[in-house]
Design an enzyme around this catalytic site. Structure first.
Site, PDB file in Angstrom:
ATOM      1  N   LYS A   1      -8.587   6.376  -6.361  1.00 42.12           N
ATOM      2  CA  LYS A   1      -7.895   5.867  -5.871  1.00 42.12           C
ATOM      3  C   LYS A   1      -7.243   4.269  -5.921  1.00 42.12           C
ATOM      4  O   LYS A   1      -8.577   3.816  -7.250  1.00 42.12           O
ATOM      5  CB  LYS A   1      -8.975   5.368  -4.598  1.00 42.12           C
ATOM      6  CG  LYS A   1      -7.613   4.792  -3.330  1.00 42.12           C
ATOM      7  CD  LYS A   1      -7.053   6.194  -3.365  1.00 42.12           C
ATOM      8  CE  LYS A   1      -6.565   5.814  -1.227  1.00 42.12           C
ATOM      9  NZ  LYS A   1      -6.269   7.082  -0.672  1.00 42.12           N
TER      10      LYS A   1
ATOM     11  N   ASN B   1       4.009   5.288   8.533  1.00 46.16           N
ATOM     12  CA  ASN B   1       4.482   6.651   7.449  1.00 46.16           C
ATOM     13  C   ASN B   1       3.938   7.909   8.270  1.00 46.16           C
ATOM     14  O   ASN B   1       4.198   8.916   9.022  1.00 46.16           O
ATOM     15  CB  ASN B   1       4.368   6.600   6.698  1.00 46.16           C
ATOM     16  CG  ASN B   1       4.864   8.088   5.923  1.00 46.16           C
ATOM     17  OD1 ASN B   1       3.938   9.377   5.978  1.00 46.16           O
ATOM     18  ND2 ASN B   1       5.790   8.185   4.298  1.00 46.16           N
TER      19      ASN B   1
HETATM   20  N1  GLU Z   1      -2.403   8.374  -0.523  1.00 44.34           N
HETATM   21  C1  GLU Z   1      -3.070   9.678   0.471  1.00 44.34           C
HETATM   22  C2  GLU Z   1      -3.475  10.025   0.505  1.00 44.34           C
HETATM   23  O1  GLU Z   1      -4.965   9.020   0.946  1.00 44.34           O
HETATM   24  C3  GLU Z   1      -1.548  10.163  -0.532  1.00 44.34           C
HETATM   25  C4  GLU Z   1      -2.252  10.416  -1.705  1.00 44.34           C
HETATM   26  C5  GLU Z   1      -1.318  11.440  -3.382  1.00 44.34           C
HETATM   27  O2  GLU Z   1      -0.710  11.622  -2.370  1.00 44.34           O
HETATM   28  O3  GLU Z   1      -1.943  11.967  -4.566  1.00 44.34           O
HETATM   29  O4  GLU Z   1      -4.502  11.322   1.275  1.00 44.34           O
END
Ligand code: GLU
Length: 434
Positions: free
Chosen positions: A110, A225
């Site tokens: 992340k 979203n």
């Molecule tokens: N930010 C999104 C999550 O927390 C998507 C992560 C991704 O697609 O790699 O799952």
């Protein structure tokens, strides 16, 4: 240490405690659990950005690779004023568990930048996005760590970052990042995948509980979203969306909202207004203003936290009236609230399965980029539905088998896959047996 630092340090510390709870229910080497309590790598960067007025601002950014045993680290990049090192670590940890939960070949990562993007012009946002990629380019890559959108980042930001990375490595590299605009190598169906994944989970609950959608009242906290996509799909099936909120507050109406008009209003004016539109005529309909806290305690059947972490705590867990909570946000329920919700027999579909639709379609996007061969929307949605149904039901059955709450079952499910990968390289038991 001020309260904010204490609080954010706790996000990661609390997050990893769920591993110990899960480890009680399966055979896992203690070293596996210990390893997963420490992120593999954490990068902190400074990003100098020339602002439109000529001044220079330096932003702080992070990228954390929590684990990459099952595949390259995977996870979004968040632009938010409350981003912190501990938050990024917690979010990366959840990504490791999430990818294992749905069985896709990724670890967890992340990133984040401490910024309020709503205060930036488009040009400043582009410079920040490209600047972030310049600082983390050695740390990410299609085979090492693959970012994606998260809170307050979107396809446009992903497109800039992909372009910047491609310039740095002097090779067009769409597989470095997912959630891109379609013409730049994005996947069809990635835009609403997080909400759609949660929707497929809710459809399984509908079958198991014999729900009649018309009688199910839904409240959603967060109208970005994920929140918009899930209620759009539920509304199409006849579910009654009675409360919606964004970062500024919410609206409530027992009669239920016309979701397409809410979405149109929100995206055109950035505000939530209770409107009903028919043809080209839109009229305001009566709705009560509520706070984000009040929304969580409304008399509804299905509660969808789709905003940020730490919304459901020991202070409000006993007051929640919904019988089912589906976590579209990451980490909306604090560790201390879990036993209270379990005691009250609420079904909590945890984040690591409920919002895994986004990363699942990110996996499809990455696979399409690497193959250079693109799929139809039907193919993407069909593959997503199968994965969500299979994994949701496997976790549900684990929950019944080990007689626990669904979150613990999801961690057991995920930890089984992660430990299988880690332990196939040997454990203390193996190495001491020779
Ligand atoms: N930010 C999104 C999550 O927390 C998507 C992560 C991704 O697609 O790699 O799952």
């Amino acid at each position: 240490m001020n309260t904010e630092t204490t609080h954010s340090a706790n996000v990661f510390e609390s997050a990893i405690q769920r591993l110990d709870l899960a480890a009680k229910h399966l055979t896992v080497a203690p070293e596996t659990v210990e390893r997963l309590k420490r992120p593999k790598a954490l990068l902190e960067v400074s990003i100098p950005v020339r602002m439109d007025d000529g001044s220079l601002r330096v932003f702080t950014g992070y990228r954390c690779r929590h684990d990459d045993t099952r595949g390259p680290a995977k996870g979004g990049i968040r632009f938010h004023p409350n981003v912190s090192r501990a938050e990024v670590q917690a979010l990366a940890f959840w990504m490791t568990c999430k990818c294992a939960c749905v069985g896709i070949p990724f670890g967890g990562g992340k990133g984040g930048v401490i910024v309020n993007p709503k205060e930036l012009s488009h040009l400043e946002l582009e410079r920040l996005s490209r600047g972030y990629m310049q600082q983390v380019a050695d740390f990410v890559g299609p085979d090492t760590d693959v970012p994606a959108p998260d809170v307050y980042t979107n396809a446009t930001v992903m497109g800039w970052m992909m372009d910047e990375y491609s310039k740095i490595v002097r090779k067009r590299t769409p597989g470095v990042i997912t959630g891109k605009p379609i013409p730049l190598g994005g996947s069809l169906g990635r835009d609403d995948a997080t909400g759609r994944g949660a929707y497929y989970c809710i459809k399984e609950i509908e079958k198991r509980r014999n729900w009649d959608p018309k009688t199910i009242r839904v409240a959603v906290q967060g109208f970005g979203n994920a929140g918009q996509s899930v209620v759009r799909l539920l509304h199409q099936d006849g579910y009654k969306i009675v409360a919606v909120s964004d970062s500024r507050g919410g609206i409530h109406s027992d009669d239920g909202f016309d979701v397409p008009s809410l979405i149109k209003q929100k995206n055109e004016t950035r505000t939530l207004k209770a409107v009903y539109c028919e043809g080209s005529v839109c009229e305001l309909i009566p709705a009560k203003s509520i706070t984000n806290e009040e929304l969580l305690e409304l008399d509804v059947d299905l509660l969808l936290p789709a905003a940020l972490e730490n919304q459901i705590s020991s202070a409000n867990a006993a007051k929640i009236k919904a019988s089912v909570i589906v976590e579209l946000a990451n980490g909306p329920t604090m560790l201390e609230a879990d036993p209270i919700l379990a005691e009250r027999k609420l079904l909590v579909v945890p984040d690591i399965i409920a919002n895994a639709g986004g990363v699942t379609v990110s996996y499809f996007e990455w696979a399409q980029n690497r193959a250079g061969y693109y799929w139809s929307l039907e193919e993407v949605q069909d593959k997503l539905r199968r994965i969500m149904q299979t994994e949701f039901n496997a976790i549900y059955d684990t929950m019944d088998r080990i007689k626990t709450d669904m979150r613990t079952a999801a961690y057991v499910h995920a930890l089984g896959r992660i430990s299988a990968a880690l332990e196939s390289q040997g454990t203390a038991e193996y190495f001491s047996a020779s």
